[in-house]
Structures are given as C-alpha cells and as structure tokens.
Motif scaffolding. Structure first.
Motif, PDB file in Angstrom:
ATOM      1  N   ASN A 132      -2.698  -0.097  13.919  1.00 56.10           N
ATOM      2  CA  ASN A 132      -2.736   0.632  15.201  1.00 56.10           C
ATOM      3  C   ASN A 132      -1.483   0.364  16.030  1.00 56.10           C
ATOM      4  O   ASN A 132      -0.994   1.243  16.726  1.00 56.10           O
ATOM      5  N   VAL A 133      -0.984  -0.848  15.967  1.00 59.24           N
ATOM      6  CA  VAL A 133       0.257  -1.197  16.678  1.00 59.24           C
ATOM      7  C   VAL A 133       1.405  -0.345  16.137  1.00 59.24           C
ATOM      8  O   VAL A 133       2.218   0.194  16.889  1.00 59.24           O
ATOM      9  N   GLY A 134       1.466  -0.208  14.831  1.00 61.05           N
ATOM     10  CA  GLY A 134       2.505   0.613  14.196  1.00 61.05           C
ATOM     11  C   GLY A 134       2.398   2.068  14.600  1.00 61.05           C
ATOM     12  O   GLY A 134       3.413   2.728  14.878  1.00 61.05           O
ATOM     13  N   THR A 135       1.162   2.584  14.649  1.00 58.94           N
ATOM     14  CA  THR A 135       0.952   3.980  15.056  1.00 58.94           C
ATOM     15  C   THR A 135       1.399   4.189  16.496  1.00 58.94           C
ATOM     16  O   THR A 135       2.084   5.162  16.810  1.00 58.94           O
ATOM     17  N   THR A 136       1.029   3.263  17.365  1.00 53.79           N
ATOM     18  CA  THR A 136       1.430   3.359  18.778  1.00 53.79           C
ATOM     19  C   THR A 136       2.947   3.275  18.916  1.00 53.79           C
ATOM     20  O   THR A 136       3.564   4.065  19.643  1.00 53.79           O
ATOM     21  N   LEU A 137       3.549   2.342  18.205  1.00 54.26           N
ATOM     22  CA  LEU A 137       5.002   2.176  18.241  1.00 54.26           C
ATOM     23  C   LEU A 137       5.695   3.430  17.704  1.00 54.26           C
ATOM     24  O   LEU A 137       6.670   3.920  18.294  1.00 54.26           O
ATOM     25  N   ARG A 138       5.180   3.958  16.612  1.00 60.49           N
ATOM     26  CA  ARG A 138       5.766   5.160  15.997  1.00 60.49           C
ATOM     27  C   ARG A 138       5.701   6.336  16.974  1.00 60.49           C
ATOM     28  O   ARG A 138       6.687   7.046  17.167  1.00 60.49           O
ATOM     29  N   GLU A 139       4.552   6.544  17.605  1.00 58.74           N
ATOM     30  CA  GLU A 139       4.400   7.642  18.560  1.00 58.74           C
ATOM     31  C   GLU A 139       5.344   7.470  19.754  1.00 58.74           C
ATOM     32  O   GLU A 139       5.933   8.438  20.236  1.00 58.74           O
ATOM     33  N   GLY A 140       5.498   6.239  20.196  1.00 59.64           N
ATOM     34  CA  GLY A 140       6.421   5.967  21.308  1.00 59.64           C
ATOM     35  C   GLY A 140       7.859   6.303  20.954  1.00 59.64           C
ATOM     36  O   GLY A 140       8.589   6.883  21.762  1.00 59.64           O
ATOM     37  N   VAL A 141       8.271   5.965  19.743  1.00 67.12           N
ATOM     38  CA  VAL A 141       9.641   6.262  19.293  1.00 67.12           C
ATOM     39  C   VAL A 141       9.849   7.774  19.185  1.00 67.12           C
ATOM     40  O   VAL A 141      10.891   8.302  19.594  1.00 67.12           O
ATOM     41  N   VAL A 142       8.854   8.488  18.652  1.00 65.94           N
ATOM     42  CA  VAL A 142       8.953   9.952  18.536  1.00 65.94           C
ATOM     43  C   VAL A 142       9.042  10.595  19.922  1.00 65.94           C
ATOM     44  O   VAL A 142       9.874  11.475  20.167  1.00 65.94           O
ATOM     45  N   ILE A 143       8.189  10.137  20.824  1.00 61.53           N
ATOM     46  CA  ILE A 143       8.226  10.672  22.197  1.00 61.53           C
ATOM     47  C   ILE A 143       9.583  10.399  22.838  1.00 61.53           C
ATOM     48  O   ILE A 143      10.169  11.278  23.479  1.00 61.53           O
ATOM     49  N   PHE A 144      10.096   9.178  22.653  1.00 60.16           N
ATOM     50  CA  PHE A 144      11.419   8.852  23.197  1.00 60.16           C
ATOM     51  C   PHE A 144      12.472   9.801  22.638  1.00 60.16           C
ATOM     52  O   PHE A 144      13.351  10.273  23.376  1.00 60.16           O
ATOM     53  N   GLY A 145      12.414  10.107  21.366  1.00 56.62           N
ATOM     54  CA  GLY A 145      13.369  11.037  20.752  1.00 56.62           C
ATOM     55  C   GLY A 145      13.307  12.419  21.371  1.00 56.62           C
ATOM     56  O   GLY A 145      14.338  13.024  21.679  1.00 56.62           O
ATOM     57  N   TRP A 146      12.089  12.921  21.582  1.00 51.44           N
ATOM     58  CA  TRP A 146      11.954  14.247  22.188  1.00 51.44           C
ATOM     59  C   TRP A 146      12.354  14.244  23.662  1.00 51.44           C
ATOM     60  O   TRP A 146      12.940  15.212  24.149  1.00 51.44           O
ATOM     61  N   VAL A 147      12.060  13.165  24.357  1.00 51.61           N
ATOM     62  CA  VAL A 147      12.460  13.073  25.765  1.00 51.61           C
ATOM     63  C   VAL A 147      13.984  13.073  25.891  1.00 51.61           C
ATOM     64  O   VAL A 147      14.544  13.608  26.849  1.00 51.61           O
ATOM     65  N   SER A 148      14.661  12.532  24.903  1.00 54.96           N
ATOM     66  CA  SER A 148      16.136  12.529  24.941  1.00 54.96           C
ATOM     67  C   SER A 148      16.704  13.945  24.872  1.00 54.96           C
ATOM     68  O   SER A 148      17.867  14.170  25.203  1.00 54.96           O
ATOM     69  N   MET A 149      15.902  14.907  24.474  1.00 50.34           N
ATOM     70  CA  MET A 149      16.327  16.310  24.418  1.00 50.34           C
ATOM     71  C   MET A 149      16.116  17.041  25.743  1.00 50.34           C
ATOM     72  O   MET A 149      16.580  18.171  25.918  1.00 50.34           O
ATOM     73  N   TRP A 150      15.435  16.388  26.686  1.00 49.05           N
ATOM     74  CA  TRP A 150      15.076  17.043  27.942  1.00 49.05           C
ATOM     75  C   TRP A 150      16.301  17.539  28.715  1.00 49.05           C
ATOM     76  O   TRP A 150      16.376  18.701  29.098  1.00 49.05           O
ATOM     77  N   LYS A 151      17.244  16.678  28.967  1.00 46.81           N
ATOM     78  CA  LYS A 151      18.408  17.042  29.792  1.00 46.81           C
ATOM     79  C   LYS A 151      19.264  18.130  29.143  1.00 46.81           C
ATOM     80  O   LYS A 151      19.638  19.091  29.818  1.00 46.81           O
ATOM     81  N   PRO A 152      19.590  18.040  27.845  1.00 44.13           N
ATOM     82  CA  PRO A 152      20.375  19.133  27.259  1.00 44.13           C
ATOM     83  C   PRO A 152      19.650  20.480  27.331  1.00 44.13           C
ATOM     84  O   PRO A 152      20.269  21.498  27.612  1.00 44.13           O
ATOM     85  N   ILE A 153      18.351  20.458  27.106  1.00 47.85           N
ATOM     86  CA  ILE A 153      17.591  21.707  27.177  1.00 47.85           C
ATOM     87  C   ILE A 153      17.578  22.233  28.613  1.00 47.85           C
ATOM     88  O   ILE A 153      17.744  23.433  28.853  1.00 47.85           O
ATOM     89  N   GLU A 154      17.419  21.335  29.576  1.00 52.14           N
ATOM     90  CA  GLU A 154      17.458  21.738  30.992  1.00 52.14           C
ATOM     91  C   GLU A 154      18.807  22.358  31.337  1.00 52.14           C
ATOM     92  O   GLU A 154      18.872  23.401  31.988  1.00 52.14           O
ATOM     93  N   LEU A 155      19.882  21.713  30.904  1.00 54.68           N
ATOM     94  CA  LEU A 155      21.218  22.241  31.181  1.00 54.68           C
ATOM     95  C   LEU A 155      21.422  23.613  30.541  1.00 54.68           C
ATOM     96  O   LEU A 155      21.953  24.524  31.173  1.00 54.68           O
ATOM     97  N   LEU A 156      21.024  23.756  29.295  1.00 53.62           N
ATOM     98  CA  LEU A 156      21.247  25.012  28.576  1.00 53.62           C
ATOM     99  C   LEU A 156      20.362  26.150  29.065  1.00 53.62           C
ATOM    100  O   LEU A 156      20.797  27.303  29.120  1.00 53.62           O
ATOM    101  N   LEU A 157      19.126  25.850  29.425  1.00 58.08           N
ATOM    102  CA  LEU A 157      18.200  26.921  29.776  1.00 58.08           C
ATOM    103  C   LEU A 157      18.107  27.226  31.270  1.00 58.08           C
ATOM    104  O   LEU A 157      17.840  28.367  31.641  1.00 58.08           O
ATOM    105  N   PHE A 158      18.317  26.223  32.118  1.00 60.02           N
ATOM    106  CA  PHE A 158      18.023  26.432  33.530  1.00 60.02           C
ATOM    107  C   PHE A 158      19.179  26.176  34.492  1.00 60.02           C
ATOM    108  O   PHE A 158      19.310  26.885  35.489  1.00 60.02           O
ATOM    109  N   ASP A 159      19.983  25.163  34.265  1.00 55.51           N
ATOM    110  CA  ASP A 159      20.967  24.758  35.263  1.00 55.51           C
ATOM    111  C   ASP A 159      22.134  25.725  35.422  1.00 55.51           C
ATOM    112  O   ASP A 159      22.860  25.663  36.410  1.00 55.51           O
TER     113      ASP A 159
END
Length: 185
Positions: A132-159
């Motif tokens: 379960n620790v591994g699953t939680t850690l894995r999900e956290g890393v995946v979420i962090f990866g997708w969150v890192s895409m937030w600013k470029p997508i914001e810049l390209l689509l909205f700013d």
C-alpha cells in the motif's frame, strides 16, 4: 452594451475628451519633443477602458476638444502622437506574446520530460514496492508529473488571450480617426 453614454455618429463610435491644455494629453516626465512624447497614462487608460466597453461593430473616432490654444502643437502632431503611441504598444505586446510562447514551449519541454521521468519512476515503484505504501508513493509521483504540466498548459491555452486582446484594443485605437479642435473661451 450600448446606451446614451456611447455616441455613434456616421457609423463611428465616438470617444469625446475635453481638456483645458494640450499638456494633459502627454506624459510631461518624458523629455522628448511633443511629436515623440509618450501619452499621459490617465488619457491612455481612459481610451482603453472606453474601447473595452463599447462594441467592436463600429470603428472608433476620438474627438479631442482643447480649451487653451497652443502654438507649438498642431492637431496633426496630436493625431500622429496618438497613432504612434498605440502602434508602439502593439509592438510591445507582440513581443510579450512571442516571449510568453517561447517560455511556454520551454516549460512544456521541461514538463513533458519531468512527466516521463515520473511515469518511469512510478513503474519502478510498482515493481519494487508492491505494498500500500508503494501504491500511495506511485500515485503521488504520477500526480506530481501531471501537475508539472499545469503551467505550460496554462501558458499555451489561456495566458496568450489577454495579451492578444490588448493588441486588438491598441489596433482599434491606432486606427481610430482622430479629430482635434482648439476651442476658444
């Protein structure tokens, strides 16, 4: 939104401005001659706000009434100063738009690289830590990866749009027919 506040004459949206002295139209801190002076910040903010409020259906006409005569400033100098000022603002905003797009591309490259790295790490965690620790850690890393895409997508689509909108406003103002009258008291 149209009301009596916004005049339309001969198919032109009228922006009326009355000043007592031509100096009220220009930034007096600017040491350049009148033809090359920046316009007064309050004057340009008024023009921009008015342009934001009115419909784009009609071209603009700026009517400036000046109470005190001035020998060194002619109506043509004022008209040209207004046109040049807003054309320069267009150039500045286009430059800002280009810079934002380059920044967005760089951030996108970084974001995609980080996302790819996070997905590889998440796969490794899934294989090496099956609890379960591994699953939680894995999900956290995946979420962090997708969150890192937030600013470029914001810049390209909205700013980009607010910058583009200012360019449109400045273009309307630079192309506006300008009429200057020196009124006698």
């Amino acid at each position: 939104m149209t009301s009596e506040r916004y005049k339309i004459e001969n198919g032109l949206q009228i922006i009326e401005i009355k000043v007592s002295d031509v100096k009220q139209l220009f930034d007096l801190r600017d040491p350049a001659p009148f033809r090359e002076k920046d316009l007064d910040e309050n004057f340009t903010r008024y023009l921009e706000a008015y342009t934001d409020e009115v419909t784009t259906r009609y071209p603009l006409k700026i009517k400036i009434g000046i109470t005190n005569l001035s020998e060194d400033v002619t109506p043509n100098i004022i008209k040209e100063a207004i046109r040049q000022y807003f054309e320069y603002q267009i150039l500045l905003k286009r430059s800002q738009l280009t810079k934002n797009m380059k920044t967005a591309q760089l951030f996108l490259l970084i974001g995609i690289s980080l996302l790819f790295f996070c997905l590889v790490v998440a796969q490794w965690i899934h294989k090496e830590i099956p609890s379960n620790v591994g699953t939680t850690l894995r999900e956290g890393v995946v979420i962090f990866g997708w969150v890192s895409m937030w600013k470029p997508i914001e810049l390209l689509l909205f700013d980009w749009y607010p910058i583009y909108d200012r360019i449109r406003v400045y273009r309307r103002l630079s192309e506006a027919k300008t009429e200057v009258e020196f009124e006698r008291r």
